[in-house]
Design a protein around this motif. Structure first.
Motif, mmCIF file in Angstrom:
data_model
loop_
_atom_site.group_PDB
_atom_site.id
_atom_site.type_symbol
_atom_site.label_atom_id
_atom_site.label_comp_id
_atom_site.label_asym_id
_atom_site.label_seq_id
_atom_site.Cartn_x
_atom_site.Cartn_y
_atom_site.Cartn_z
ATOM 1 N N VAL A 66 -1.207 6.751 0.079
ATOM 2 C CA VAL A 66 -0.793 5.990 -1.105
ATOM 3 C C VAL A 66 -1.387 4.588 -1.054
ATOM 4 C CG1 VAL A 66 1.199 4.996 -2.307
ATOM 5 C CG2 VAL A 66 1.303 7.341 -1.480
ATOM 6 N N LEU A 67 -1.421 3.976 0.123
ATOM 7 C CA LEU A 67 -2.006 2.643 0.270
ATOM 8 C C LEU A 67 -3.489 2.656 -0.090
ATOM 9 C CD1 LEU A 67 -1.723 -0.315 1.131
ATOM 10 C CD2 LEU A 67 -2.276 0.409 3.456
ATOM 11 N N SER A 68 -4.224 3.666 0.352
ATOM 12 C CA SER A 68 -5.648 3.739 0.011
ATOM 13 C C SER A 68 -5.824 3.904 -1.493
ATOM 14 C CB SER A 68 -6.335 4.878 0.766
ATOM 15 O OG SER A 68 -5.873 6.127 0.308
ATOM 16 N N GLY A 69 -4.948 4.670 -2.119
ATOM 17 C CA GLY A 69 -5.006 4.813 -3.568
ATOM 18 C C GLY A 69 -4.675 3.515 -4.276
ATOM 19 N N MET A 70 -3.724 2.767 -3.698
ATOM 20 C CA MET A 70 -3.370 1.490 -4.295
ATOM 21 C C MET A 70 -4.548 0.523 -4.245
ATOM 22 S SD MET A 70 -0.193 -0.986 -3.542
ATOM 23 C CE MET A 70 -0.744 -2.614 -3.170
ATOM 24 N N LEU A 71 -5.332 0.605 -3.186
ATOM 25 C CA LEU A 71 -6.512 -0.259 -3.090
ATOM 26 C C LEU A 71 -7.512 0.061 -4.203
ATOM 27 C CD1 LEU A 71 -7.007 -0.378 0.775
ATOM 28 C CD2 LEU A 71 -6.055 -2.153 -0.713
ATOM 29 N N SER A 72 -7.693 1.345 -4.502
ATOM 30 C CA SER A 72 -8.619 1.696 -5.584
ATOM 31 C C SER A 72 -8.053 1.270 -6.937
ATOM 32 C CB SER A 72 -8.940 3.191 -5.572
ATOM 33 O OG SER A 72 -7.811 3.950 -5.912
ATOM 34 N N LEU A 73 -6.748 1.408 -7.138
ATOM 35 C CA LEU A 73 -6.144 0.945 -8.389
ATOM 36 C C LEU A 73 -6.159 -0.573 -8.473
ATOM 37 C CD1 LEU A 73 -3.077 3.297 -8.975
ATOM 38 C CD2 LEU A 73 -5.205 3.204 -10.255
ATOM 39 N N PRO A 80 -0.699 -5.798 -9.503
ATOM 40 C CA PRO A 80 0.673 -5.519 -9.930
ATOM 41 C C PRO A 80 0.872 -4.096 -10.454
ATOM 42 C CG PRO A 80 -0.086 -7.601 -10.863
ATOM 43 C CD PRO A 80 -1.253 -6.967 -10.184
ATOM 44 N N VAL A 81 -0.038 -3.628 -11.283
ATOM 45 C CA VAL A 81 0.093 -2.288 -11.860
ATOM 46 C C VAL A 81 -0.089 -1.221 -10.785
ATOM 47 C CG1 VAL A 81 -0.887 -0.643 -13.508
ATOM 48 C CG2 VAL A 81 -0.596 -3.020 -14.162
ATOM 49 N N GLY A 82 -1.067 -1.398 -9.904
ATOM 50 C CA GLY A 82 -1.266 -0.444 -8.812
ATOM 51 C C GLY A 82 -0.049 -0.365 -7.914
ATOM 52 N N TRP A 83 0.528 -1.521 -7.578
ATOM 53 C CA TRP A 83 1.726 -1.583 -6.737
ATOM 54 C C TRP A 83 2.903 -0.897 -7.418
ATOM 55 C CZ3 TRP A 83 5.660 -5.783 -7.349
ATOM 56 C CH2 TRP A 83 6.618 -5.759 -6.346
ATOM 57 N N MET A 84 3.104 -1.201 -8.698
ATOM 58 C CA MET A 84 4.231 -0.619 -9.415
ATOM 59 C C MET A 84 4.090 0.890 -9.551
ATOM 60 S SD MET A 84 5.432 -1.061 -13.392
ATOM 61 C CE MET A 84 3.946 -0.278 -13.985
ATOM 62 N N ARG A 85 2.932 1.349 -9.987
ATOM 63 C CA ARG A 85 2.750 2.779 -10.256
ATOM 64 C C ARG A 85 2.878 3.599 -8.978
ATOM 65 N NH1 ARG A 85 4.266 4.522 -14.379
ATOM 66 N NH2 ARG A 85 2.994 6.336 -14.048
ATOM 67 N N LEU A 86 2.297 3.138 -7.898
ATOM 68 C CA LEU A 86 2.358 3.925 -6.670
ATOM 69 C C LEU A 86 3.680 3.744 -5.938
ATOM 70 C CD1 LEU A 86 -1.345 3.654 -5.556
ATOM 71 C CD2 LEU A 86 -0.188 5.553 -6.664
ATOM 72 N N SER A 91 1.510 9.185 -6.676
ATOM 73 C CA SER A 91 0.450 10.184 -6.740
ATOM 74 C C SER A 91 -0.870 9.508 -7.069
ATOM 75 C CB SER A 91 0.772 11.234 -7.808
ATOM 76 O OG SER A 91 -0.332 12.080 -7.994
ATOM 77 N N VAL A 92 -1.680 9.333 -6.042
ATOM 78 C CA VAL A 92 -2.967 8.670 -6.211
ATOM 79 C C VAL A 92 -3.828 9.434 -7.209
ATOM 80 C CG1 VAL A 92 -5.054 7.948 -5.011
ATOM 81 C CG2 VAL A 92 -2.846 7.790 -3.880
ATOM 82 N N MET A 93 -3.844 10.749 -7.072
ATOM 83 C CA MET A 93 -4.678 11.570 -7.946
ATOM 84 C C MET A 93 -4.256 11.418 -9.402
ATOM 85 S SD MET A 93 -5.585 15.533 -7.414
ATOM 86 C CE MET A 93 -5.288 16.566 -8.807
ATOM 87 N N PHE A 94 -2.956 11.493 -9.670
ATOM 88 C CA PHE A 94 -2.476 11.372 -11.038
ATOM 89 C C PHE A 94 -2.817 10.012 -11.624
ATOM 90 C CE2 PHE A 94 0.695 9.589 -13.866
ATOM 91 C CZ PHE A 94 0.570 10.450 -14.947
ATOM 92 N N GLU A 95 -2.519 8.954 -10.895
ATOM 93 C CA GLU A 95 -2.737 7.604 -11.418
ATOM 94 C C GLU A 95 -4.212 7.346 -11.708
ATOM 95 O OE1 GLU A 95 -0.327 5.843 -12.477
ATOM 96 O OE2 GLU A 95 1.269 6.950 -11.510
ATOM 97 N N SER A 96 -5.088 7.796 -10.828
ATOM 98 C CA SER A 96 -6.525 7.599 -11.037
ATOM 99 C C SER A 96 -7.014 8.369 -12.259
ATOM 100 C CB SER A 96 -7.303 8.036 -9.800
ATOM 101 O OG SER A 96 -6.896 7.277 -8.696
ATOM 102 N N ILE A 97 -6.576 9.621 -12.387
ATOM 103 C CA ILE A 97 -6.983 10.432 -13.538
ATOM 104 C C ILE A 97 -6.444 9.833 -14.827
ATOM 105 C CG2 ILE A 97 -6.675 12.678 -14.666
ATOM 106 C CD1 ILE A 97 -6.763 13.927 -11.838
ATOM 107 N N ALA A 98 -5.166 9.447 -14.823
ATOM 108 C CA ALA A 98 -4.559 8.879 -16.027
ATOM 109 C C ALA A 98 -5.254 7.584 -16.432
ATOM 110 C CB ALA A 98 -3.070 8.639 -15.806
ATOM 111 N N ALA A 99 -5.527 6.708 -15.469
ATOM 112 C CA ALA A 99 -6.223 5.457 -15.782
ATOM 113 C C ALA A 99 -7.615 5.736 -16.334
ATOM 114 C CB ALA A 99 -6.302 4.574 -14.542
ATOM 115 N N GLY A 100 -8.308 6.706 -15.736
ATOM 116 C CA GLY A 100 -9.642 7.069 -16.215
ATOM 117 C C GLY A 100 -9.619 7.641 -17.623
#
Length: 186
Positions: A66-73, A80-86, A91-100
């Motif tokens: 989750v931390l590695s995903g937060m770094l990409s977000l 702030p948004v990466g911290w809140m969402r994760l 779900s790193v995969m969900f957040e990345s796909i949704a943002a994309g």
């Protein structure tokens, strides 16, 4: 104002910090209730402390992902948004796909094109709106899930496993289909 300055501004930290505080309070309430339930069923303090320690240790691995995903977000939609969402979804995969998907709706490729205010807004709205269903479903159906499972499977656990497996395969097939179809276009 630069988009990333806006994404990392104090108002965004405050707005995103409020739901994270609620998640922390919820986690503390769950932990307190679990401890009380342990006492009610006769677990000793030693057993409960051991369970707490082993739970803390086994949560380290998933937290690193989750931390590695937060770094990409953090790089794409701000800290702030990466911290809140994760902190809420995890779900790193969900957040990345949704943002994309959100940024692509306004013609911006996440991580490649420069972020615009519209793309940032669409990324955040997509991440939030796409997860609202989970929250509502969990809130209003959690106490009914056993009945729903029994009704769907008619008492056969194999049926429920088949339904769950088919749903997962369907979701991944839908996500991959557009990429596979590009292989065959000349």
């Amino acid at each position: 104002m630069d988009v990333m300055k806006l994404a990392n501004s104090l108002p965004m930290w405050i707005a995103c910090g409020i739901p994270v505080v609620f998640v922390m309070i919820q986690a503390l309430l769950f932990a307190r209730e679990a401890y009380r339930s342990g006492e009610k069923v006769g677990l000793t303090k030693t057993q409960m402390n051991k369970a707490i320690k082993s739970s803390a240790v086994t949560s380290i691995g998933p937290s690193i992902v989750v931390l590695s995903g937060m770094l990409s977000l953090l790089v794409t939609v701000g800290g702030p948004v990466g911290w809140m969402r994760l902190s809420m979804i995890g779900s790193v995969m969900f957040e990345s796909i949704a943002a994309g998907l959100g940024t692509s709706a306004v013609g911006v490729t996440l991580g490649t094109d420069p972020m615009t205010k519209e793309a940032l807004t669409m990324a955040i709205w997509t991440m939030i709106l796409c997860s609202v269903g989970w929250v509502l479903f969990g809130t209003f159906s959690a106490n009914k899930m056993e009945k729903i499972e029994h009704k769907l499977s008619k008492g056969n656990e194999g049926t429920l496993t088949t339904i769950a497996s088919t749903a997962i395969i369907g979701v991944f097939a839908a996500m991959v289909a557009s990429h596979l179809s590009n292989l065959f276009i000349f």
